[in-house]
Design a protein around this motif. Structure first.
Motif, PDB file in Angstrom:
ATOM      1  N   THR A  93       0.842  -1.201   0.000  1.00 40.11           N
ATOM      2  CA  THR A  93       0.000   0.000   0.000  1.00 40.11           C
ATOM      3  C   THR A  93       0.876   1.250   0.000  1.00 40.11           C
ATOM      4  O   THR A  93       1.895   1.294   0.697  1.00 40.11           O
ATOM      5  CB  THR A  93      -0.941   0.031   1.223  1.00 40.11           C
ATOM      6  OG1 THR A  93      -1.574   1.310   1.281  1.00 40.11           O
ATOM      7  CG2 THR A  93      -0.213  -0.222   2.536  1.00 40.11           C
ATOM      8  N   PHE A 152      -3.525  -2.961   6.539  1.00 37.27           N
ATOM      9  CA  PHE A 152      -4.864  -3.550   6.662  1.00 37.27           C
ATOM     10  C   PHE A 152      -5.096  -4.465   5.453  1.00 37.27           C
ATOM     11  O   PHE A 152      -4.405  -4.349   4.438  1.00 37.27           O
ATOM     12  CB  PHE A 152      -5.931  -2.446   6.655  1.00 37.27           C
ATOM     13  CG  PHE A 152      -5.997  -1.659   7.930  1.00 37.27           C
ATOM     14  CD1 PHE A 152      -6.254  -2.282   9.140  1.00 37.27           C
ATOM     15  CD2 PHE A 152      -5.824  -0.277   7.917  1.00 37.27           C
ATOM     16  CE1 PHE A 152      -6.328  -1.548  10.320  1.00 37.27           C
ATOM     17  CE2 PHE A 152      -5.896   0.458   9.089  1.00 37.27           C
ATOM     18  CZ  PHE A 152      -6.147  -0.180  10.294  1.00 37.27           C
ATOM     19  N   PRO A 153      -6.117  -5.332   5.529  1.00 37.84           N
ATOM     20  CA  PRO A 153      -6.434  -6.159   4.359  1.00 37.84           C
ATOM     21  C   PRO A 153      -6.841  -5.276   3.184  1.00 37.84           C
ATOM     22  O   PRO A 153      -7.343  -4.166   3.382  1.00 37.84           O
ATOM     23  CB  PRO A 153      -7.630  -7.004   4.817  1.00 37.84           C
ATOM     24  CG  PRO A 153      -7.772  -6.794   6.268  1.00 37.84           C
ATOM     25  CD  PRO A 153      -7.041  -5.556   6.646  1.00 37.84           C
ATOM     26  N   PRO A 154      -6.633  -5.774   1.965  1.00 40.04           N
ATOM     27  CA  PRO A 154      -7.021  -4.977   0.796  1.00 40.04           C
ATOM     28  C   PRO A 154      -8.538  -4.795   0.705  1.00 40.04           C
ATOM     29  O   PRO A 154      -9.297  -5.521   1.344  1.00 40.04           O
ATOM     30  CB  PRO A 154      -6.504  -5.785  -0.390  1.00 40.04           C
ATOM     31  CG  PRO A 154      -6.030  -7.078   0.134  1.00 40.04           C
ATOM     32  CD  PRO A 154      -6.003  -7.041   1.618  1.00 40.04           C
ATOM     33  N   LEU A 163     -12.126  -5.239  -0.405  1.00 41.44           N
ATOM     34  CA  LEU A 163     -12.767  -6.491  -0.802  1.00 41.44           C
ATOM     35  C   LEU A 163     -13.043  -6.514  -2.309  1.00 41.44           C
ATOM     36  O   LEU A 163     -13.571  -5.552  -2.854  1.00 41.44           O
ATOM     37  CB  LEU A 163     -14.092  -6.628  -0.035  1.00 41.44           C
ATOM     38  CG  LEU A 163     -14.505  -8.039   0.381  1.00 41.44           C
ATOM     39  CD1 LEU A 163     -13.449  -8.656   1.295  1.00 41.44           C
ATOM     40  CD2 LEU A 163     -15.864  -8.002   1.079  1.00 41.44           C
ATOM     41  N   ASP A 195      -5.802  -0.505  -0.093  1.00 39.99           N
ATOM     42  CA  ASP A 195      -6.555  -0.678   1.154  1.00 39.99           C
ATOM     43  C   ASP A 195      -7.308   0.571   1.597  1.00 39.99           C
ATOM     44  O   ASP A 195      -8.013   0.531   2.609  1.00 39.99           O
ATOM     45  CB  ASP A 195      -5.615  -1.130   2.283  1.00 39.99           C
ATOM     46  CG  ASP A 195      -4.431  -0.191   2.461  1.00 39.99           C
ATOM     47  OD1 ASP A 195      -4.242   0.699   1.598  1.00 39.99           O
ATOM     48  OD2 ASP A 195      -3.692  -0.343   3.447  1.00 39.99           O
ATOM     49  N   THR A 246     -13.007  -2.201   7.486  1.00 38.60           N
ATOM     50  CA  THR A 246     -11.694  -1.910   8.070  1.00 38.60           C
ATOM     51  C   THR A 246     -11.851  -0.989   9.278  1.00 38.60           C
ATOM     52  O   THR A 246     -11.268  -1.228  10.342  1.00 38.60           O
ATOM     53  CB  THR A 246     -10.777  -1.248   7.018  1.00 38.60           C
ATOM     54  OG1 THR A 246     -10.616  -2.149   5.922  1.00 38.60           O
ATOM     55  CG2 THR A 246      -9.418  -0.907   7.596  1.00 38.60           C
ATOM     56  N   ARG A 269     -12.935  -2.624  12.536  1.00 33.13           N
ATOM     57  CA  ARG A 269     -12.034  -3.571  13.220  1.00 33.13           C
ATOM     58  C   ARG A 269     -11.677  -3.076  14.621  1.00 33.13           C
ATOM     59  O   ARG A 269     -11.489  -1.880  14.835  1.00 33.13           O
ATOM     60  CB  ARG A 269     -10.726  -3.713  12.427  1.00 33.13           C
ATOM     61  CG  ARG A 269     -10.854  -4.445  11.115  1.00 33.13           C
ATOM     62  CD  ARG A 269      -9.594  -4.251  10.307  1.00 33.13           C
ATOM     63  NE  ARG A 269      -8.431  -4.799  10.996  1.00 33.13           N
ATOM     64  CZ  ARG A 269      -7.812  -5.914  10.630  1.00 33.13           C
ATOM     65  NH1 ARG A 269      -8.229  -6.587   9.580  1.00 33.13           N
ATOM     66  NH2 ARG A 269      -6.768  -6.348  11.299  1.00 33.13           N
TER      67      ARG A 269
END
Ligand code: FES
Ligand SMILES: [Fe+2]
Length: 388
Positions: free
Chosen positions: A247, A259-261, A263, A289, A316, A319
């Protein structure tokens, strides 16, 4: 007057600005310092184009508002009972008092002076003891309402009506950012600051890669690779795609904190950052992300108020570890922004001398040239003049 004694609005002075980027010259220094030039920009650029003034999720309920100033106009952005966003004059139609201050939620837009009350659509609802005033018709004393459109959660206003609607002006932009699911983005943090530079310089630096190695050497330069060649696009915007790993919203050395990408992100969008600039002031970046964007409030030729907004997918932000991990993102934005601001204020200081004559562009800054060209076509040879 220009150094040659011509009016600074003489189109001949800008002929070289209009050339293709690698043949063009940059804008003359007065475009960044002159009050007269800035006045022309207000009339022809800021009032006549779509201006981003933030995200819809900052005004979730009817009556949620923010008072703000744009190029000398005092305005309110407020959500109406019908769910629509309105931009209204913030000046009472009775005897001119400013109506709302700051931000918050109101039941009615109530003038503190004599309690005239306006609806969220600007309609005058109550005006105490005005019954005996001859010929007074409340319907004629509403607040002026401006054009507003929303797109992917962003709010845009246009202060002088007319010209293409938002979707038409954006052209291909909607398609290019579809993978990032922008309507799902939540605003995590806003930072407001003032930079001692012209508004155009603030956007230029966001849209060019030439400065990244020298200015962001030890912060983010290591993340980026060479930008892709410019894509063919339709619309009143410019875009650069920079392919890279990880990122771009974290420092190069802190990628492990990501963080996760977003969706469903696939293909090219899953491996890089897309920078976009919808003329004249909506600049934003979408990476794997998150997304960040600027609201630009010019405060004269050499001063620009900026609101920097950092947005992430709702999942995100929800979380449990969001605030903790977000700190690393905040640091990246703060560090790289300060690096940009330091050099921008030095650039403005150079323009404030009488020593600068127009320069040339490298292949890594085509958007600076394209933006200058757009500016000349709108502020010097105005659409009104072209139509004549
Ligand atoms: S000035 Fe607003 S009610 Fe009188
Ligand atoms: Fe930068």
């Amino acid at each position: 007057m220009s150094p040659e004694g011509r009016s600074i609005f003489d189109p001949k002075l800008y002929a070289n600005v209009l050339r293709p980027p690698l043949q063009a010259e940059s804008l003359p220094a007065w475009c960044y310092t002159s009050e007269a030039f800035h006045g022309r920009e207000i009339e022809e650029i800021f009032y006549r184009n779509w201006i981003c003034i933030g995200r819809e999720d900052t005004l979730p309920e009817a009556g949620d508002y923010r008072a703000f100033e744009y190029c000398g106009r005092k305005l309110i952005v407020i959500r109406g009972q019908d769910g629509r966003i309105n931009v209204l004059d913030n000046v009472c139609r009775h005897r001119g008092t400013l109506l709302l201050t700051g931000a918050g939620r109101v039941k009615v837009i109530l003038c503190p002076f004599h309690h005239w009350g306006y609806g969220f659509d600007g309609v005058l609802r109550g005006a105490p003891t005005m019954e005996q005033t001859e010929g007074f018709d409340k319907r004629e004393y509403g607040l002026k309402a401006y054009e507003v459109e929303t797109w992917n959660g962003f709010i845009f206003m246009r202060l002088v009506p007319g010209g293409p609607g938002l979707a038409e002006a954006m052209g291909d932009m909607d398609r290019l950012v579809a993978p990032y699911n922008l309507p799902d983005m939540a605003l995590a943090r806003s930072k407001t600051f003032t930079v001692a530079c012209n508004w155009k310089l603030f956007i230029d630096v966001f849209m060019e890669d030439y400065h990244v190695k020298p200015v962001h050497k030890s912060s983010i330069a290591g993340t980026y690779t060479a930008p892709e060649p410019l894509e063919r696009i339709n619309g009143d915007f410019a875009t650069i795609f920079n392919p890279h790993q990880g990122t771009s919203a974290l420092l190069t050395g802190e990628q492990y904190l990501a963080f996760p990408p977003i969706l469903g992100l696939t293909g090219k969008a899953a491996a890089g950052t897309r920078y976009l600039f919808f003329y004249p002031t909506f600049a934003y970046a979408c990476t794997v992300d998150c997304m960040w964007f600027f609201e630009i409030y010019p405060e004269g030729p050499s001063r620009t108020k900026v609101v920097m907004n950092m947005c992430f997918p709702r999942s995100t932000v929800a979380r449990a570890d969001f605030e903790q991990k977000f700190k690393a993102y905040e640091t990246r934005w703060a560090v790289s922004m300060q690096e940009d601001v330091d050099v921008l204020e030095r650039q403005q200081a150079g323009f404030e001398t009488d020593q600068f004559t127009p320069g040339r562009y490298s292949p890594l800054e085509p958007v600076v040239s394209m933006f200058a060209s757009w500016l000349v076509r709108h502020a010097i040879v105005t659409p009104q003049e072209r139509a004549r």
